[in-house]
Design a protein around this motif. Structure first.
Motif, PDB file in Angstrom:
ATOM      1  N   VAL A 377       0.841  -1.199   0.000  1.00 32.87           N
ATOM      2  CA  VAL A 377       0.000   0.000   0.000  1.00 32.87           C
ATOM      3  C   VAL A 377       0.879   1.253   0.000  1.00 32.87           C
ATOM      4  CG1 VAL A 377      -1.669   1.340   1.339  1.00 32.87           C
ATOM      5  CG2 VAL A 377      -1.967  -1.131   1.087  1.00 32.87           C
ATOM      6  N   SER A 378       0.631   2.134  -0.947  1.00 34.08           N
ATOM      7  CA  SER A 378       1.322   3.423  -1.118  1.00 34.08           C
ATOM      8  C   SER A 378       2.709   3.305  -1.756  1.00 34.08           C
ATOM      9  CB  SER A 378       1.444   4.194   0.208  1.00 34.08           C
ATOM     10  OG  SER A 378       0.178   4.613   0.661  1.00 34.08           O
ATOM     11  N   PHE A 379       3.121   2.098  -2.127  1.00 38.99           N
ATOM     12  CA  PHE A 379       4.472   1.949  -2.675  1.00 38.99           C
ATOM     13  C   PHE A 379       4.647   2.746  -3.963  1.00 38.99           C
ATOM     14  CE2 PHE A 379       7.522  -0.349  -5.435  1.00 38.99           C
ATOM     15  CZ  PHE A 379       8.660  -0.106  -4.683  1.00 38.99           C
ATOM     16  N   LYS A 380       3.710   2.583  -4.912  1.00 37.75           N
ATOM     17  CA  LYS A 380       3.836   3.306  -6.185  1.00 37.75           C
ATOM     18  C   LYS A 380       3.734   4.819  -5.955  1.00 37.75           C
ATOM     19  CE  LYS A 380       0.814   2.601  -9.555  1.00 37.75           C
ATOM     20  NZ  LYS A 380       0.165   2.060 -10.771  1.00 37.75           N
ATOM     21  N   ALA A 381       2.871   5.222  -5.028  1.00 37.88           N
ATOM     22  CA  ALA A 381       2.748   6.648  -4.717  1.00 37.88           C
ATOM     23  C   ALA A 381       4.058   7.208  -4.188  1.00 37.88           C
ATOM     24  CB  ALA A 381       1.625   6.865  -3.700  1.00 37.88           C
ATOM     25  N   HIS A 382       4.758   6.417  -3.393  1.00 34.59           N
ATOM     26  CA  HIS A 382       6.025   6.885  -2.842  1.00 34.59           C
ATOM     27  C   HIS A 382       7.137   6.906  -3.890  1.00 34.59           C
ATOM     28  CE1 HIS A 382       4.895   6.103   1.653  1.00 34.59           C
ATOM     29  NE2 HIS A 382       4.162   7.032   1.059  1.00 34.59           N
ATOM     30  N   LEU A 383       7.060   6.033  -4.896  1.00 40.75           N
ATOM     31  CA  LEU A 383       7.997   6.135  -6.008  1.00 40.75           C
ATOM     32  C   LEU A 383       7.812   7.475  -6.724  1.00 40.75           C
ATOM     33  CD1 LEU A 383       7.791   2.543  -7.580  1.00 40.75           C
ATOM     34  CD2 LEU A 383       9.755   3.536  -6.377  1.00 40.75           C
ATOM     35  N   VAL A 384       6.559   7.832  -6.965  1.00 43.15           N
ATOM     36  CA  VAL A 384       6.265   9.115  -7.609  1.00 43.15           C
ATOM     37  C   VAL A 384       6.737  10.275  -6.720  1.00 43.15           C
ATOM     38  CG1 VAL A 384       4.413  10.616  -8.455  1.00 43.15           C
ATOM     39  CG2 VAL A 384       4.334   8.150  -8.902  1.00 43.15           C
ATOM     40  N   ARG A 385       6.496  10.134  -5.432  1.00 41.06           N
ATOM     41  CA  ARG A 385       6.919  11.178  -4.486  1.00 41.06           C
ATOM     42  C   ARG A 385       8.434  11.372  -4.529  1.00 41.06           C
ATOM     43  NH1 ARG A 385       6.623  10.733   2.147  1.00 41.06           N
ATOM     44  NH2 ARG A 385       7.577  12.762   2.614  1.00 41.06           N
ATOM     45  N   LEU A 386       9.188  10.273  -4.516  1.00 41.51           N
ATOM     46  CA  LEU A 386      10.643  10.389  -4.531  1.00 41.51           C
ATOM     47  C   LEU A 386      11.124  11.050  -5.820  1.00 41.51           C
ATOM     48  CD1 LEU A 386      13.364   9.855  -3.236  1.00 41.51           C
ATOM     49  CD2 LEU A 386      13.328   7.544  -4.197  1.00 41.51           C
ATOM     50  N   ILE A 387      10.511  10.700  -6.926  1.00 38.86           N
ATOM     51  CA  ILE A 387      10.883  11.343  -8.188  1.00 38.86           C
ATOM     52  C   ILE A 387      10.650  12.846  -8.104  1.00 38.86           C
ATOM     53  CG2 ILE A 387      10.275  11.531 -10.642  1.00 38.86           C
ATOM     54  CD1 ILE A 387       9.611   8.484 -10.487  1.00 38.86           C
ATOM     55  N   GLY A 388       9.512  13.228  -7.553  1.00 37.67           N
ATOM     56  CA  GLY A 388       9.225  14.659  -7.388  1.00 37.67           C
ATOM     57  C   GLY A 388      10.237  15.349  -6.490  1.00 37.67           C
ATOM     58  N   ASN A 389      10.609  14.686  -5.396  1.00 36.39           N
ATOM     59  CA  ASN A 389      11.614  15.265  -4.484  1.00 36.39           C
ATOM     60  C   ASN A 389      12.950  15.462  -5.187  1.00 36.39           C
ATOM     61  OD1 ASN A 389       9.683  15.136  -2.493  1.00 36.39           O
ATOM     62  ND2 ASN A 389      10.635  13.458  -1.369  1.00 36.39           N
ATOM     63  N   LEU A 390      13.366  14.453  -5.954  1.00 35.09           N
ATOM     64  CA  LEU A 390      14.677  14.504  -6.602  1.00 35.09           C
ATOM     65  C   LEU A 390      14.719  15.540  -7.720  1.00 35.09           C
ATOM     66  CD1 LEU A 390      15.476  10.671  -6.805  1.00 35.09           C
ATOM     67  CD2 LEU A 390      16.359  12.329  -5.154  1.00 35.09           C
ATOM     68  N   CYS A 391      13.556  15.935  -8.229  1.00 35.05           N
ATOM     69  CA  CYS A 391      13.515  16.924  -9.309  1.00 35.05           C
ATOM     70  C   CYS A 391      13.309  18.350  -8.809  1.00 35.05           C
ATOM     71  CB  CYS A 391      12.387  16.573 -10.287  1.00 35.05           C
ATOM     72  SG  CYS A 391      12.731  15.104 -11.281  1.00 35.05           S
ATOM     73  N   HIS A 392      13.084  18.520  -7.521  1.00 38.26           N
ATOM     74  CA  HIS A 392      12.793  19.858  -6.994  1.00 38.26           C
ATOM     75  C   HIS A 392      13.965  20.805  -7.233  1.00 38.26           C
ATOM     76  CE1 HIS A 392      10.993  22.920  -4.526  1.00 38.26           C
ATOM     77  NE2 HIS A 392      12.053  22.946  -3.731  1.00 38.26           N
TER      78      HIS A 392
END
Length: 482
Positions: A377-392
């Motif tokens: 649960v939430s694994f794919k969402a956290h992949l998207v979140r990490l990508i967003g963090n790394l692109c900030h």
């Protein structure tokens, strides 16, 4: 209560008899009275050295008897009771009294106590009641002796580490283990933590502490040892992570995650070294494909998958604006690895009904029971979140997402998914970071053909609208009244 001088005189006289006589009730009663008197600060401050010497004599005589626990049960029982009461007196004598701590150290109590405890923990199943009491009180004495006294800490370490600590951490008495952890925590410092990595027997103490964190989570001292000492050593954390069982590795990651979640944003307050963050990023990159095997039917595969999930959670937290960890944006291959994993999970989820498939009904897709506890649960969402963090505010990573065809992939994850709460919000966040000040990325979105990768309402939440011109989607900023 008797006056201090009178009480100490009576005690000294009775203890003289104990040297030549068998231990009896009068000796034990005298010790009990002394223990009670030493609870009083004024009494503690005025203890004469003869009293401590009397206690030393009793301990040494008890030690001789304890070493033959398989003989003369009645005598051994009294010797254990005498040793226990001695330790209680000594424990009380150390409370907020630096002078007594120093005197007891100079009189050799540390060596004697370590000797007694080393015998007791090996024979904990004999004379269980009195032996457990003696074990507990002896450890408490060492713990009190060490409080705010560096010389005592160093002496306890010299005489008792690692064999005594390792032995005491393995006894069956939970209170004795708790007192041992308290004493260990008190003695540890930066130099001693580094010593844990030097040899196999010293390293075994660190591994045992982590095992106790998992098996006895109610022991606060073990958690304090890890968070206040172990996490400050990159070398120790790396060595422990590599050597630990998957279960203990997961426990360590959960402690790190909880520590990060306490709200510390400054590196000196967080207590987790940036180098540890870099190491965990490496572990994630190295093992991330394990998550694809979750629910394969193999418990070992599930354990490895859950470890990857926890690593991802930690990396998301570390890169959420924490200045000391934002260097992870430049971590080699971290963004690429995360994007590739997101694509694989996304494609796998579309290939029939499986644990990665989008769903509106948890119980139907994940089985019966408390589905919210399923680790995916939430694994794919956290992949998207990490990508967003790394692109900030990071142009190189924004470009990498474009070059790896990641923009359409993230837009395709804007749909509501009950297995990934808030995935659409994280996708919006990621796209905003990917597009910010990047004309090239904005042009990619403008050039996308309408293929269902995103709907107009999602983009409106980001402050944009989509116009269809000749089959192409054009991205335009929303006016204030739209």
């Amino acid at each position: 209560m008797a006056q201090p001088t009178e009480g100490m005189t009576n005690f000294a006289e009775i203890m003289k008899d104990a040297v030549t006589e068998e231990f009896g009730g009068k000796h034990l009663n005298s010790l009990t009275s002394l223990t009670t008197a030493l609870r009083t600060p004024d009494f503690r401050a005025d203890v004469k050295e003869d009293v401590f010497k009397g206690l030393k004599t009793v301990l040494e005589k008890s030690f001789t008897a304890v070493k033959r626990l398989d003989k003369e049960a009645e005598e051994i029982s009294m010797s254990l009771q005498m040793a226990t009461e001695c330790f209680r007196s000594l424990r009380n004598a150390c409370i907020q009294c630096l002078n007594n701590q120093c005197r007891l150290r100079e009189l050799g109590f540390i060596d004697t106590t370590v000797g007694i405890l080393s015998v007791l923990y090996k024979r904990q199943y004999k004379q269980p009641d009195h032996l457990s009491d003696a074990l507990r009180c002896g450890i408490q004495f060492l713990g009190n002796l060490a409080v705010q006294n560096q010389k005592c800490q160093d002496d306890i370490w010299e005489h008792g580490f690692p064999q005594l600590f390792l032995g005491l951490l393995g006894v069956s008495d939970e209170k004795a283990i708790a007192y041992t952890c308290m004493a260990l925590h008190t003695c540890l410092n930066e130099q001693k933590v580094e010593q844990l990595t030097k040899q196999q027997d010293t390293f075994a103490v660190a591994l045992k502490v982590m095992e106790l964190c998992r098996t006895q989570p109610e022991l606060d001292w073990t958690i304090l040892i890890v968070t206040e000492h172990f996490l400050k050593s990159k070398k120790l954390i790396e060595k422990m992570y590599t050597a630990m069982s998957p279960q203990d590795r997961l426990t360590l990651l959960e402690l790190i995650s909880a520590h990060l979640g306490e709200g510390c944003e400054e590196s000196e307050e967080c207590g987790i070294l940036p180098a540890t963050g870099e190491f965990l990023a490496y572990c994630f990159k190295d093992s991330c494909k394990s998550v694809l095997l979750i629910d394969s039917g193999s418990p070992a595969d599930d354990e490895e998958a859950i470890i990857v999930i926890r690593l991802l959670d930690i990396l998301c937290e570390m890169t959420s604006g924490r200045k000391e960890f934002m260097f992870l944006q430049d971590c080699k291959d971290l963004l690429e690895t995360t994007l590739v994993l997101l694509k694989e999970v996304h494609v796998l989820g579309k290939d029939g009904a499986n644990v990665f498939s989008s769903a509106q009904n948890f119980s139907h897709m994940l089985g019966t029971g408390d589905v919210n506890s399923h680790p995916i649960v939430s694994f794919k969402a956290h992949l998207v979140r990490l990508i967003g963090n790394l692109c900030h505010k990071h142009i190189d990573n924004q470009n990498k997402v474009r070059n790896l065809d990641g923009i359409a992939l993230i837009l395709d994850n804007c749909s509501i998914d009950s297995k990934n709460p808030f995935i659409s919000q994280w996708a919006i966040f990621a796209i905003r970071n990917i597009l910010e000040n990047s004309v090239e990325n904005q042009e990619v979105v403008q050039a996308l053909k309408r293929q269902g990768v995103a709907d107009d309402s999602i983009l409106k939440e980001m402050g944009y609208k989509v116009e269809d011109r000749d089959g192409n989607m054009l991205l335009r900023p929303l006016k204030k009244d739209q």
